[in-house]
Design an enzyme around this catalytic site. Structure first.
Site, PDB file in Angstrom:
ATOM      1  N   ASP A 184       0.824  -1.199   0.000  1.00  0.00           N
ATOM      2  CA  ASP A 184       0.000   0.000   0.000  1.00  0.00           C
ATOM      3  C   ASP A 184       0.864   1.259   0.000  1.00  0.00           C
ATOM      4  OD1 ASP A 184       0.803  -0.794   2.620  1.00  0.00           O
ATOM      5  OD2 ASP A 184      -0.617   0.595   3.504  1.00  0.00           O
TER       6      ASP A 184
ATOM      7  N   GLU B  57      -0.004  -1.448   5.688  1.00  0.00           N
ATOM      8  CA  GLU B  57       1.055  -1.023   6.604  1.00  0.00           C
ATOM      9  C   GLU B  57       0.934   0.456   6.931  1.00  0.00           C
ATOM     10  OE1 GLU B  57       5.040   0.584   7.766  1.00  0.00           O
ATOM     11  OE2 GLU B  57       3.775   1.128   6.060  1.00  0.00           O
TER      12      GLU B  57
END
Length: 397
Positions: A81, A143
């Site tokens: 991400d 994350e």
């Protein structure tokens, strides 16, 4: 041998696949496109790919790609991400890789989609037919927001490797420790009333004054009780980030809340800190006649520390010719350590470019990172002995 796309082509495709994670729903996106790209390149190379949906998040996935057998070996880990981007502040399209000034620009170029392209390009050019221990490429979700991908893997405990490198941007400097992070809210509820008569209500702002005073005193205690000279800020920090309360000058404030973060040193327990803060509040409630509630804004991130004499640290210090350091930012390191792996943070690019408009990966970081990866895979997966890396003692594969 299967031919992968070029490193630049892989990086281009990864950046072109949006995968923002964010606590704000209007920004949050699935990472499925990135996971499918990685799987499409790793499967033909012989990796056994497991795509694992996150519990209670149907559109978020982890990828565990394994080459070889056994419970030792090496994990090369990254998150799929990115953070949101500042519209109008980029000189180029954030989702289109652009090369200029010997740099590769794009959202996630260094934090950290570029790492996956570097890893896969490296692996595709190596002879890995005779692995003695497995090589695992791990790609996680979320994350940048909740770290729910790494949390799920730690809870499942399915990865059994011995060593791990997380390719966060560190300018190729080994990182062996970072602080933990807690983000908390304290809400004081009193009773509103007309300000002309204080007896008509219970002022939550007055009580919050007591709360802040107690927290400031507690903050001083923490600084006295805990130090770690390996950190630039060598004590735990508490920051009061925002405060909200009341609605008008002529009304007794009926409600007030403060939000703060607390960054603990390795060896400190976030749960113990929460317990200590919780125990400060009942006496204030009793004294002020208010109700006080402590809640977490996000799940806490534990501190991270791998012993400086661990083999993975010693090896990467030799390979980079740099002494392992500590950093202020958080990573998925503590969750990989929880799974029993010696974990190191080491990657190309700089954290100074991460989360910024015009994020980039400097081209001169790529080849040195690939050389490090070849040496680590050789040592931990092929049982090769390099003249620049000392023999392991008491830590056989």
């Amino acid at each position: 041998m299967h031919k992968c796309p070029s490193l630049i082509s892989m990086m281009t495709q990864l950046i072109a696949s949006p995968s923002i994670s964010c606590s704000q729903a209007e920004w949050d996106q699935s990472n499925q496109g990135v996971i499918h790209l990685l799987e499409s390149w790793l499967s033909p190379l012989g990796f056994r790919c497991e795509v694992l949906p996150l519990p209670d998040q149907a559109n978020k996935f982890n990828l565990v790609a394994t080459l070889g057998e056994g419970e030792g070996g090496l994990v090369l880990s990254g998150h799929t991400d990115t953070v949101p981007y500042d519209q109008g502040k980029w000189q180029s399209d954030p989702f289109s890789l652009e090369e200029r000034d010997n740099k590769l620009f794009g959202l996630g170029s260094c934090d950290m989609k570029g790492f996956f392209a570097i890893v896969i390009d490296t692996v595709a050019k190596m002879d890995l037919q005779n692995l003695t221990q497995p090589l695992i490429i791990l790609a996680t979700a979320d994350e940048e927001s909740s770290m729910s991908g790494a949390r799920a893997l730690a809870a499942q405990g399915t990865i059994k490797a011995r060593y791990a490198v997380i390719g966060e941007p560190t300018k190729l400097t080994p990182i062996h420790a970072h602080k933990g992070i807690m983000m908390e809210r304290i809400q004081v509820t009193g009773k509103s009333g007309h300000s002309s008569n204080p007896a008509l209500g219970t002022n939550a702002l007055d009580a919050m004054h007591d709360v802040i005073s107690e927290l400031m005193s507690y903050r001083k205690q923490l600084r006295t009780r805990f130090q770690d000279a390996s950190f630039a800020i060598d004590y735990p920090t508490m920051n009061f980030g925002c405060i909200h309360g009341g609605d008008n000058p002529n009304r007794i404030c009926g409600r007030c809340e403060i939000e703060f973060d607390l960054r603990a040193l390795p060896g400190m327990s976030n749960q113990s800190l929460m317990g200590e803060i919780t125990r400060l509040l009942p006496s204030i409630e009793e004294r002020t006649g208010t109700s006080i509630q402590l809640t977490s804004l996000f799940p806490d991130v534990p501190s991270f520390s791998t012993p400086i004499d661990a083999d993975i640290i010693q090896v990467c210090e030799k390979l980079t010719q740099k002494t392992a350091e500590t950093v202020a930012f958080a990573t998925e390191g503590p969750f990989l350590n929880q799974m029993g792996m010696q974990t190191l943070i080491l990657g190309p690019g700089s954290i100074d470019q991460a989360h910024q408009p015009n994020e980039f990966m400097a081209l001169d970081q790529i080849t040195p990172m690939q050389d490090i990866l070849k040496s680590l895979i050789g040592r931990y997966c092929l049982n090769e002995v390099s003249s620049i890396i000392p023999q392991k003692t008491g830590d056989t594969l």
